[in-house]
Design a protein around this motif. Sequence first.
Motif, short mmCIF file in Angstrom:
data_model
loop_
_atom_site.label_atom_id
_atom_site.label_comp_id
_atom_site.label_asym_id
_atom_site.label_seq_id
_atom_site.Cartn_x
_atom_site.Cartn_y
_atom_site.Cartn_z
N ARG A 326 0.72 -1.10 0.02
CA ARG A 326 0.12 -0.08 -0.08
C ARG A 326 0.94 1.33 0.02
O ARG A 326 0.48 2.21 -0.64
CB ARG A 326 -1.08 -0.10 1.25
CG ARG A 326 -1.89 -1.22 1.10
CD ARG A 326 -2.88 -1.28 2.56
NE ARG A 326 -4.04 -2.36 2.40
CZ ARG A 326 -5.06 -2.30 1.77
NH1 ARG A 326 -5.48 -1.29 1.29
NH2 ARG A 326 -5.61 -3.35 1.63
N VAL A 327 1.95 1.24 0.68
CA VAL A 327 2.89 2.35 0.60
C VAL A 327 3.36 2.72 -0.62
O VAL A 327 3.52 3.68 -1.24
CB VAL A 327 4.00 2.08 1.51
CG1 VAL A 327 5.23 3.26 1.53
CG2 VAL A 327 3.37 1.95 3.21
N ARG A 328 3.91 1.40 -1.43
CA ARG A 328 4.38 1.48 -2.79
C ARG A 328 3.46 2.05 -3.77
O ARG A 328 3.86 2.66 -4.55
CB ARG A 328 5.19 -0.06 -3.19
CG ARG A 328 6.38 -0.06 -2.31
CD ARG A 328 6.70 -1.61 -2.47
NE ARG A 328 7.88 -2.07 -1.85
CZ ARG A 328 8.51 -3.15 -1.80
NH1 ARG A 328 7.88 -4.36 -2.19
NH2 ARG A 328 9.63 -3.39 -1.19
N GLU A 329 2.22 1.64 -3.29
CA GLU A 329 1.33 1.99 -4.53
C GLU A 329 0.95 3.45 -4.45
O GLU A 329 0.63 4.15 -5.57
CB GLU A 329 -0.38 1.12 -4.31
CG GLU A 329 -0.06 -0.20 -4.63
CD GLU A 329 -1.33 -0.82 -4.47
OE1 GLU A 329 -2.28 -0.20 -3.70
OE2 GLU A 329 -1.74 -1.82 -4.98
N ARG A 330 1.58 4.03 -3.40
CA ARG A 330 1.34 5.38 -3.34
C ARG A 330 2.74 6.40 -3.80
O ARG A 330 2.70 7.50 -3.44
CB ARG A 330 0.97 5.85 -1.89
CG ARG A 330 -0.32 5.59 -1.36
CD ARG A 330 -0.66 5.76 0.18
NE ARG A 330 -1.86 5.59 0.48
CZ ARG A 330 -2.67 4.51 0.68
NH1 ARG A 330 -2.03 3.11 0.22
NH2 ARG A 330 -3.82 4.34 0.95
N GLY A 331 3.52 5.50 -4.18
CA GLY A 331 4.76 6.13 -4.64
C GLY A 331 5.89 6.32 -3.70
O GLY A 331 6.89 6.80 -3.93
N LEU A 399 6.80 9.70 1.29
CA LEU A 399 5.91 9.55 0.20
C LEU A 399 6.30 10.80 -0.56
O LEU A 399 6.69 11.68 -0.02
CB LEU A 399 4.38 9.76 0.81
CG LEU A 399 4.19 8.54 1.64
CD1 LEU A 399 2.52 8.89 2.22
CD2 LEU A 399 3.91 7.46 0.83
N PRO A 400 5.90 10.85 -1.97
CA PRO A 400 5.79 12.09 -2.61
C PRO A 400 4.83 12.98 -2.03
O PRO A 400 3.73 12.58 -1.74
CB PRO A 400 5.61 11.71 -4.25
CG PRO A 400 4.85 10.27 -3.93
CD PRO A 400 5.33 9.57 -2.66
N LEU A 401 5.23 14.17 -2.29
CA LEU A 401 4.08 15.38 -1.97
C LEU A 401 3.05 15.30 -2.68
O LEU A 401 2.84 14.64 -3.93
CB LEU A 401 4.78 16.74 -2.00
CG LEU A 401 5.84 16.98 -0.97
CD1 LEU A 401 6.35 18.56 -1.46
CD2 LEU A 401 5.20 17.21 0.59
N PRO A 402 1.73 15.37 -1.85
CA PRO A 402 0.47 15.41 -2.94
C PRO A 402 0.69 16.63 -3.77
O PRO A 402 1.27 17.57 -3.71
CB PRO A 402 -0.59 15.83 -1.73
CG PRO A 402 0.09 15.45 -0.66
CD PRO A 402 1.53 15.59 -0.49
N GLU A 403 0.22 16.33 -5.12
CA GLU A 403 0.11 17.31 -6.02
C GLU A 403 -0.16 19.00 -5.66
O GLU A 403 0.42 19.93 -6.30
CB GLU A 403 -0.78 17.08 -7.32
CG GLU A 403 -0.13 15.76 -8.06
CD GLU A 403 -1.27 15.59 -9.28
OE1 GLU A 403 -2.11 16.22 -9.61
OE2 GLU A 403 -0.83 14.25 -9.97
N ASP A 404 -1.22 18.74 -4.91
CA ASP A 404 -1.61 20.06 -4.23
C ASP A 404 -0.49 20.93 -3.64
O ASP A 404 -0.28 22.11 -3.55
CB ASP A 404 -2.88 20.20 -3.71
CG ASP A 404 -4.01 19.95 -4.19
OD1 ASP A 404 -3.98 19.92 -5.53
OD2 ASP A 404 -4.91 19.44 -3.79
N ASP A 405 0.50 20.17 -3.14
CA ASP A 405 1.46 20.60 -2.02
C ASP A 405 2.99 20.83 -2.88
O ASP A 405 3.85 21.25 -2.28
CB ASP A 405 1.79 19.68 -0.91
CG ASP A 405 0.41 19.79 -0.28
OD1 ASP A 405 -0.18 20.85 -0.22
OD2 ASP A 405 0.49 18.72 0.91
#
Length: 407
Positions: A326-331, A399-405
């Motif tokens: 689940r972590v990897r699926e979030r990049g 994790l990568p930052l959310p696109e909004d951030d």
Amino acid sequence: MAISSPRVAVVVVAGGRGLRAGGEVPKQYRLLGGRPVIARTIGAFLAHPAVATILPVIHPDDAALYAAAASGWRDPAGRVRAPVLGGAERQASVRAGLEALAADAPDLVLIHDAVRPFVTPAAVDAAIAALADHVAVVVGTPVVDTVNRTDAAGAVVETVPREGLWRAATPQGFRFSAILAAHRAAAAAGRNGFTDDGAVAAAAGHAVHMVAIAEGNVKLTTPADFAAAEARLAAETFLRLPDVRVGVGYDVHALEPGDAVWLGGVRIPHDHRLKGHSDADAALHALTDAILGAIGDGDIGRHFPPSDERWRGAASSLFLADAVRRVRERGGVVAHCDVAIVAEAPKIGPHREAMRAAIAAACGIPVDRVGVKATTNEGLGFTGRREGIAAIATATIRLPLPEDDAS
């Protein structure tokens, strides 16, 4: 003559034994940052839009290792062909790959060592671009250090001028028909001692052009190479994953008469066992919850409810692996795990390193990123009375930052 919109194939050479790298498996299947080296290498070419076909060439004994590694990349378009079996030497393996491509021949072919996982898009672009003007190209870097030749005793007998010297690497690129013919001619003549494909092309009379690429496209050969690659990969990964999160997990299971307990993925002989629907591994349950907590994705009971008979007696490593997925699926990646086990018995110390290794393998991280410790409860409470065992875990993920951030 330049070819408009050429079809590009890549032959990934993975037939060697890699004895100098140490370990129990050939180096192309050793884990690097939790993934087999060959999976990282093939993944690099899958990420390049100009590559139409990827053909691995493997050792006849490595079919199972390759199949396991193949689960580590996504290939919805089916660009990775079924592997072909290589020969006793690299030259024979490359020829086997080229022959396998001949029925539906590409315009250009890149030949690449499976143990060069840091190949960049720029290196691939440079090789393909150079083939517009050349039949054969070899990527590499100019030699900038002083080069000495020594005698058998190690004494310097000559300083070799470094002007015009290059360190050759891969991918090496060719017009397909030319390199296939060159390999066939070399085999027919019994010339089997070539160590790279540029030399095979040169022996057939083709001019071989060197193409400069950036440093870093290293070949993993020795244990030191793997250690440096792990450090490099960790640094690169962490730089691109700036969102750092920490989760905490806690679990407890009662003890009942039995012959062993499962803790940290390790079976420990004991006169009791932990009571639970699965194998009741309190340490892995706590760690699973810590990882799920870090990504805000519920807890172990939500994903693997004890009311579900599928999980009766299941190994808790399955739950941990699912959380890591689940972590990897979030990049993201799991960066560090720490588990504290509270138990009067059995003794954890003799099994600590096996637990660390099991957790590291499940999380896809080096063992030095896993901590396991144990303490008693000094005779106090349910653990002190030997009625059960508890575990507390923390997990750090990135994790990568959310696109909004991201801006």
